[in-house]
Motif scaffolding. Structure first.
Motif, PDB file in Angstrom:
ATOM      1  N   MET A 145     -25.674  -7.959  48.092  1.00 41.20           N
ATOM      2  CA  MET A 145     -26.283  -7.699  46.810  1.00 41.20           C
ATOM      3  C   MET A 145     -27.628  -7.008  47.029  1.00 41.20           C
ATOM      4  N   ALA A 146     -27.920  -6.049  46.189  1.00 42.92           N
ATOM      5  CA  ALA A 146     -29.206  -5.358  46.232  1.00 42.92           C
ATOM      6  C   ALA A 146     -30.336  -6.339  45.908  1.00 42.92           C
ATOM      7  N   THR A 147     -31.503  -6.091  46.447  1.00 45.76           N
ATOM      8  CA  THR A 147     -32.681  -6.898  46.134  1.00 45.76           C
ATOM      9  C   THR A 147     -33.187  -6.584  44.736  1.00 45.76           C
ATOM     10  N   SER A 148     -33.209  -5.291  44.413  1.00 49.90           N
ATOM     11  CA  SER A 148     -33.714  -4.872  43.110  1.00 49.90           C
ATOM     12  C   SER A 148     -33.059  -3.571  42.686  1.00 49.90           C
ATOM     13  N   ILE A 149     -33.161  -3.324  41.403  1.00 52.74           N
ATOM     14  CA  ILE A 149     -32.737  -2.046  40.835  1.00 52.74           C
ATOM     15  C   ILE A 149     -33.959  -1.477  40.118  1.00 52.74           C
ATOM     16  N   VAL A 150     -34.312  -0.250  40.465  1.00 47.86           N
ATOM     17  CA  VAL A 150     -35.446   0.424  39.856  1.00 47.86           C
ATOM     18  C   VAL A 150     -34.907   1.517  38.935  1.00 47.86           C
ATOM     19  N   ARG A 151     -35.345   1.468  37.680  1.00 51.60           N
ATOM     20  CA  ARG A 151     -34.892   2.443  36.685  1.00 51.60           C
ATOM     21  C   ARG A 151     -36.100   3.235  36.210  1.00 51.60           C
ATOM     22  N   TYR A 152     -36.002   4.563  36.281  1.00 55.27           N
ATOM     23  CA  TYR A 152     -37.080   5.411  35.793  1.00 55.27           C
ATOM     24  C   TYR A 152     -36.984   5.509  34.283  1.00 55.27           C
ATOM     25  N   LEU A 153     -38.074   5.169  33.582  1.00 54.15           N
ATOM     26  CA  LEU A 153     -38.083   5.122  32.122  1.00 54.15           C
ATOM     27  C   LEU A 153     -38.693   6.367  31.491  1.00 54.15           C
ATOM     28  N   GLY A 154     -39.261   7.239  32.311  1.00 54.90           N
ATOM     29  CA  GLY A 154     -39.962   8.416  31.786  1.00 54.90           C
ATOM     30  C   GLY A 154     -41.451   8.150  31.735  1.00 54.90           C
ATOM     31  N   GLU A 155     -42.214   9.193  31.586  1.00 54.36           N
ATOM     32  CA  GLU A 155     -43.674   9.122  31.486  1.00 54.36           C
ATOM     33  C   GLU A 155     -44.303   8.346  32.648  1.00 54.36           C
ATOM     34  N   LEU A 156     -43.724   8.502  33.838  1.00 54.05           N
ATOM     35  CA  LEU A 156     -44.223   7.913  35.084  1.00 54.05           C
ATOM     36  C   LEU A 156     -44.190   6.385  35.084  1.00 54.05           C
ATOM     37  N   ARG A 157     -43.226   5.818  34.372  1.00 54.83           N
ATOM     38  CA  ARG A 157     -43.051   4.357  34.299  1.00 54.83           C
ATOM     39  C   ARG A 157     -41.673   3.999  34.851  1.00 54.83           C
ATOM     40  N   THR A 158     -41.626   2.854  35.579  1.00 61.00           N
ATOM     41  CA  THR A 158     -40.337   2.332  36.040  1.00 61.00           C
ATOM     42  C   THR A 158     -40.178   0.884  35.603  1.00 61.00           C
ATOM     43  N   SER A 159     -38.939   0.466  35.534  1.00 59.94           N
ATOM     44  CA  SER A 159     -38.576  -0.934  35.341  1.00 59.94           C
ATOM     45  C   SER A 159     -37.917  -1.386  36.635  1.00 59.94           C
ATOM     46  N   CYS A 160     -38.454  -2.451  37.229  1.00 59.16           N
ATOM     47  CA  CYS A 160     -37.938  -2.963  38.495  1.00 59.16           C
ATOM     48  C   CYS A 160     -37.329  -4.339  38.223  1.00 59.16           C
ATOM     49  N   MET A 161     -36.027  -4.441  38.366  1.00 60.65           N
ATOM     50  CA  MET A 161     -35.313  -5.687  38.072  1.00 60.65           C
ATOM     51  C   MET A 161     -34.976  -6.396  39.373  1.00 60.65           C
ATOM     52  N   HIS A 162     -35.450  -7.649  39.501  1.00 62.08           N
ATOM     53  CA  HIS A 162     -35.114  -8.490  40.641  1.00 62.08           C
ATOM     54  C   HIS A 162     -33.722  -9.058  40.385  1.00 62.08           C
ATOM     55  N   MET A 163     -32.782  -8.714  41.243  1.00 61.14           N
ATOM     56  CA  MET A 163     -31.376  -9.018  40.961  1.00 61.14           C
ATOM     57  C   MET A 163     -31.074 -10.519  40.995  1.00 61.14           C
ATOM     58  N   GLN A 164     -31.680 -11.273  41.874  1.00 64.80           N
ATOM     59  CA  GLN A 164     -31.372 -12.700  41.970  1.00 64.80           C
ATOM     60  C   GLN A 164     -31.856 -13.470  40.749  1.00 64.80           C
ATOM     61  N   SER A 165     -33.043 -13.127  40.252  1.00 64.64           N
ATOM     62  CA  SER A 165     -33.624 -13.913  39.151  1.00 64.64           C
ATOM     63  C   SER A 165     -33.555 -13.235  37.794  1.00 64.64           C
ATOM     64  N   GLY A 166     -33.383 -11.922  37.787  1.00 63.31           N
ATOM     65  CA  GLY A 166     -33.417 -11.186  36.528  1.00 63.31           C
ATOM     66  C   GLY A 166     -34.822 -10.873  36.056  1.00 63.31           C
ATOM     67  N   THR A 167     -35.834 -11.189  36.849  1.00 63.08           N
ATOM     68  CA  THR A 167     -37.218 -10.904  36.491  1.00 63.08           C
ATOM     69  C   THR A 167     -37.459  -9.400  36.530  1.00 63.08           C
ATOM     70  N   GLU A 168     -38.230  -8.918  35.555  1.00 59.00           N
ATOM     71  CA  GLU A 168     -38.534  -7.495  35.471  1.00 59.00           C
ATOM     72  C   GLU A 168     -40.031  -7.265  35.667  1.00 59.00           C
ATOM     73  N   ILE A 169     -40.349  -6.236  36.433  1.00 62.46           N
ATOM     74  CA  ILE A 169     -41.727  -5.778  36.596  1.00 62.46           C
ATOM     75  C   ILE A 169     -41.750  -4.317  36.171  1.00 62.46           C
ATOM     76  N   LEU A 170     -42.719  -3.969  35.344  1.00 61.54           N
ATOM     77  CA  LEU A 170     -42.930  -2.568  35.000  1.00 61.54           C
ATOM     78  C   LEU A 170     -43.991  -1.993  35.920  1.00 61.54           C
ATOM     79  N   THR A 171     -43.842  -0.730  36.291  1.00 60.17           N
ATOM     80  CA  THR A 171     -44.893  -0.027  37.024  1.00 60.17           C
ATOM     81  C   THR A 171     -45.251   1.236  36.266  1.00 60.17           C
ATOM     82  N   ASP A 172     -46.497   1.636  36.396  1.00 53.73           N
ATOM     83  CA  ASP A 172     -46.999   2.899  35.873  1.00 53.73           C
ATOM     84  C   ASP A 172     -47.729   3.613  36.985  1.00 53.73           C
TER      85      ASP A 172
END
Length: 134
Positions: A1-28
């Motif tokens: 299983m992947a550790t995380s999935i990073v999705r590019y949201l546009g405007e230099l922001r990403t959503s980083c989903m921790h696969m085991q817990s479902g916790t999300e971190i946003l980055t800018d």
């Protein structure tokens, strides 16, 4: 299983989903690099991970020593280099909430200095670590 999935949201922001817990971190991207600076930048997360790792591994060791580190804080400062753009220096100040012997302090400090994040950082990154004990 992947550790995380990073999705590019546009405007230099990403959503980083921790696969085991479902916790999300946003980055800018930071404001000094075309971003909004409304969330941790990826390099902020690298530096912050160092502080989190150091205190976490100390807490693991402290359990074996019948010590409790709850209430301790870690201040992390990241300094960037311009060319090439990268982390030049990370300053970590560990403010430990316990009164303990010099022997225990030495054991816990050595434990922190062997945390996996610290050992994984490039040797060109200057690391300045300070321990403040009660």
């Amino acid at each position: 299983m992947a550790t995380s999935i990073v999705r590019y949201l546009g405007e230099l922001r990403t959503s980083c989903m921790h696969m085991q817990s479902g916790t999300e971190i946003l980055t800018d991207a930071p404001t000094d690099n075309h971003g909004k600076g409304e969330a941790f930048s990826p390099t902020d997360l690298v530096a912050t991970s160092l502080g989190s790792c150091m205190v976490s591994i100390m807490a693991i060791k402290s359990k074996d020593m019948d010590l409790e580190l709850k209430g301790s804080t870690v201040e992390v400062t990241k300094i960037m280099q311009a060319e090439p753009r990268k982390i030049a220096r990370i300053e970590v100040i560990l403010n430990m909430s316990i009164i303990t012997s010099d022997k225990n302090k030495t054991i816990l400090e050595r434990t922190a200095m062997n945390c996996p994040v610290l050992l994984s950082l490039h040797p060109d990154i200057e690391k300045v670590v300070t321990f403040n004990w009660k």
